[in-house]
Write a protein that holds these residues in place. Structure first.
Motif, short mmCIF file in Angstrom:
data_model
loop_
_atom_site.label_atom_id
_atom_site.label_comp_id
_atom_site.label_asym_id
_atom_site.label_seq_id
_atom_site.Cartn_x
_atom_site.Cartn_y
_atom_site.Cartn_z
N GLY A 139 14.47 24.64 2.84
CA GLY A 139 14.20 23.79 3.99
C GLY A 139 12.78 23.92 4.50
N ARG A 140 11.86 24.35 3.64
CA ARG A 140 10.48 24.56 4.08
C ARG A 140 9.62 23.34 3.73
N LEU A 141 8.79 22.91 4.67
CA LEU A 141 7.84 21.84 4.44
C LEU A 141 6.45 22.30 4.88
N TRP A 142 5.44 21.74 4.20
CA TRP A 142 4.06 21.83 4.66
C TRP A 142 3.70 20.45 5.22
N LEU A 143 3.05 20.42 6.39
CA LEU A 143 2.69 19.16 7.04
C LEU A 143 1.21 19.18 7.37
N VAL A 144 0.49 18.13 6.92
CA VAL A 144 -0.96 18.04 7.10
C VAL A 144 -1.27 16.98 8.15
N ASN A 152 0.86 -1.19 0.00
CA ASN A 152 0.00 0.00 0.00
C ASN A 152 0.89 1.23 0.00
N VAL A 153 1.13 1.79 -1.17
CA VAL A 153 2.03 2.93 -1.33
C VAL A 153 1.24 4.23 -1.21
N GLN A 154 1.59 5.05 -0.21
CA GLN A 154 0.96 6.35 -0.05
C GLN A 154 1.98 7.49 -0.02
N GLY A 155 3.25 7.20 -0.25
CA GLY A 155 4.25 8.25 -0.26
C GLY A 155 5.21 8.08 -1.43
N ILE A 156 5.36 9.11 -2.27
CA ILE A 156 6.34 9.09 -3.36
C ILE A 156 7.00 10.47 -3.44
N ALA A 157 8.33 10.46 -3.68
CA ALA A 157 9.09 11.71 -3.78
C ALA A 157 10.41 11.42 -4.49
N TRP A 158 11.02 12.46 -5.02
CA TRP A 158 12.30 12.35 -5.72
C TRP A 158 13.37 13.14 -4.99
N ASP A 159 14.59 12.59 -4.98
CA ASP A 159 15.69 13.33 -4.37
C ASP A 159 16.29 14.30 -5.38
N ASP A 160 17.38 14.99 -4.99
CA ASP A 160 17.94 16.02 -5.86
C ASP A 160 18.68 15.46 -7.06
N GLN A 161 18.83 14.13 -7.14
CA GLN A 161 19.40 13.48 -8.31
C GLN A 161 18.34 12.80 -9.17
N GLY A 162 17.08 13.02 -8.85
CA GLY A 162 15.98 12.47 -9.63
C GLY A 162 15.65 11.02 -9.32
N GLU A 178 5.41 2.47 15.01
CA GLU A 178 6.18 3.72 15.01
C GLU A 178 5.98 4.56 13.74
N ALA A 179 5.30 4.01 12.75
CA ALA A 179 5.22 4.74 11.49
C ALA A 179 3.80 4.71 10.92
N SER A 180 3.45 3.67 10.17
CA SER A 180 2.26 3.68 9.31
C SER A 180 2.36 4.89 8.39
N PRO A 181 3.31 4.83 7.43
CA PRO A 181 3.69 6.03 6.69
C PRO A 181 2.71 6.38 5.59
N SER A 182 2.46 7.67 5.46
CA SER A 182 1.65 8.17 4.35
C SER A 182 2.55 9.02 3.45
N GLY A 183 2.41 10.34 3.45
CA GLY A 183 3.19 11.16 2.53
C GLY A 183 4.65 11.27 2.89
N ILE A 184 5.49 11.48 1.87
CA ILE A 184 6.91 11.76 2.06
C ILE A 184 7.32 12.94 1.19
N ALA A 185 8.44 13.57 1.57
CA ALA A 185 9.02 14.67 0.80
C ALA A 185 10.53 14.61 0.96
N TYR A 186 11.24 15.24 0.03
CA TYR A 186 12.71 15.32 0.10
C TYR A 186 13.11 16.77 0.34
N ALA A 187 13.97 16.98 1.34
CA ALA A 187 14.51 18.32 1.64
C ALA A 187 15.76 18.18 2.47
N ARG A 188 16.74 19.03 2.23
CA ARG A 188 17.97 19.10 3.02
C ARG A 188 18.66 17.74 3.14
N GLY A 189 18.74 17.03 2.02
CA GLY A 189 19.49 15.78 1.99
C GLY A 189 18.83 14.61 2.68
#
Length: 380
Positions: free
Chosen positions: A352-357, A236-246, A295-306
């Motif tokens: 280094g800015r994130l929005w968190l819902v 069940n994938v609910q988080g996708i994001a790309w790093d600074d190298q794509g 400890e998780a049950s992860p939903s969204g993810i984002a890439y910032a500051r490495g």
């Protein structure tokens, strides 16, 4: 800014009831087992016990304010040109524009054809070239649609046009995250709807990461000719994001043992249901990081500051996973633990800015005054 103490006490009582009456394997995130406690937003929390090294110094989170509040079952979040935000309501089937500076809300109306139920409804959002894309649950399936927005439409959405239909739907494990990649192709994370065999069936769109053109056709260079399937063997994938190298990263829910963060490559098999977490089995890709499901049950993810930043629902915390190329450079770190309740979506806003819902009004949380909200974060 912790929720009131009375809410915390009620939350703890609700937890005891849920633990007594809920199976661990049948929902997207299992109920928690401890009442919330306040913690400093900028302190570094202990690393996950799944790691083996000391967490690197330097990871910090500061909550700089609340952009808006009073949202109901918020799920998807997308940034418009100019900095305003669009947020979807899973259960109310609506999209709301939020002013990126003042937090003022403007309703864009209800999206036709959405049939909420269980973990389904109006979920992920993406914006591209005057279109708003939405992943939603319809009467017969999960699907991706797009609607004209802006220009002659003003603050109204156009009629939904199908982009991709036929994604399996269920009461649980509907996936729902969509995003445009650096290649300008549209990616979607789907779930296997509780039918575990779909994850290994490359003819099914369930339990996959999909890659398509903005019109919904198989993207050039996809690993399986004529197919939108990009990777498979997901639960069940609910988080996708790309790093600074794509490079593409994805978070997914485990069942009873391990939630995962994966580096996603075309055509690869991520193991479900034959593997959950690191299995070391030939033919399956092991996760770069894993967590106990509590400890998780992860939903969204984002890439910032490495680092990858991952929102936790049951875990009620924001995880930082520092990266060095395709590997972790240290143990995951937890922030905001049980400060704001369940966390659904995190979106990078540049630098280094994130929005968190938050996600306290989705039927599994204990809403307090102001829930749900979008928080402003600065991270390093």
């Amino acid at each position: 800014m912790s929720r009131p103490a009375v809410v915390k006490a009620l939350w703890g009582a609700a937890v005891l009831v849920l633990v007594a009456g809920c199976s661990s394997g049948g929902t997207e995130d299992r109920p928690g087992t401890a009442p919330p406690t306040s913690a400093s937003a900028s302190a570094t929390a202990p690393a996950s016990p799944s790691g083996s090294a000391t967490a690197p110094a330097g990871g910090r989170v500061a909550v700089t304010g609340t952009l808006t509040e009073g949202l109901k079952s918020p799920w998807g979040l997308a940034e418009l040109p100019g900095g305003d935000l669009l947020v979807s309501s899973r259960d109310e089937r609506t999209i709301t524009k939020v002013d990126g500076r003042t937090g003022a809300k403007t309703s864009l109306g209800e999206v036709p054809g959405v049939v909420p139920g269980g973990e389904g409804g109006l979920m992920g959002l993406a914006v591209r070239d005057g279109w708003v894309y939405a992943y939603l649950t319809a009467e017969s399936d999960n699907r991706i649609v797009r609607m004209r927005y802006g220009g002659a439409e003003g603050d109204r959405l156009g009629v939904p046009q199908p982009v991709l239909t036929g994604i399996p739907k269920g009461i649980v494990h509907n996936g729902g995250r969509i995003a445009f990649g650096p290649d300008r192709m549209l990616y979607a994370g789907t779930g296997e709807t509780g039918r575990t065999g779909l994850a290994q069936d490359r003819e099914s769109l369930g339990g996959k990461i999909l890659r398509m053109t903005p019109e919904g056709r198989p993207a050039p260079g996809n690993p399986f000719p004529g197919s939108v399937v990009y990777s498979y063997g997901h639960r069940n994938v609910q988080g996708i994001a790309w790093d600074d190298q794509g490079r593409l990263w994805a978070a997914e829910f485990g069942q009873n043992t391990w939630d995962e963060l994966n580096l996603v490559e075309p055509g690869k098999n991520y193991g479900w249901p034959e593997a959950e977490g690191r299995a070391g089995k030939a033919g399956f890709v092991d996760p770069v990081a894993q967590w106990p499901t509590s400890e998780a049950s992860p939903s969204g993810i984002a890439y910032a500051r490495g680092a990858i930043w991952m929102a936790g629902l049951r875990g009620e915390r924001l995880w930082r996973v520092p990266l060095a190329g395709v590997e972790r450079s240290g143990d995951p770190q937890a922030f905001l633990s049980e400060e704001y309740g369940r966390l659904r979506t995190v979106l990078a806003g540049g630098g280094g800015r994130l929005w968190l819902v938050t996600s306290e009004t989705d039927g599994r949380g204990t809403p307090g005054p102001g829930d749900d909200r979008i928080l402003r974060l600065e991270v390093s």
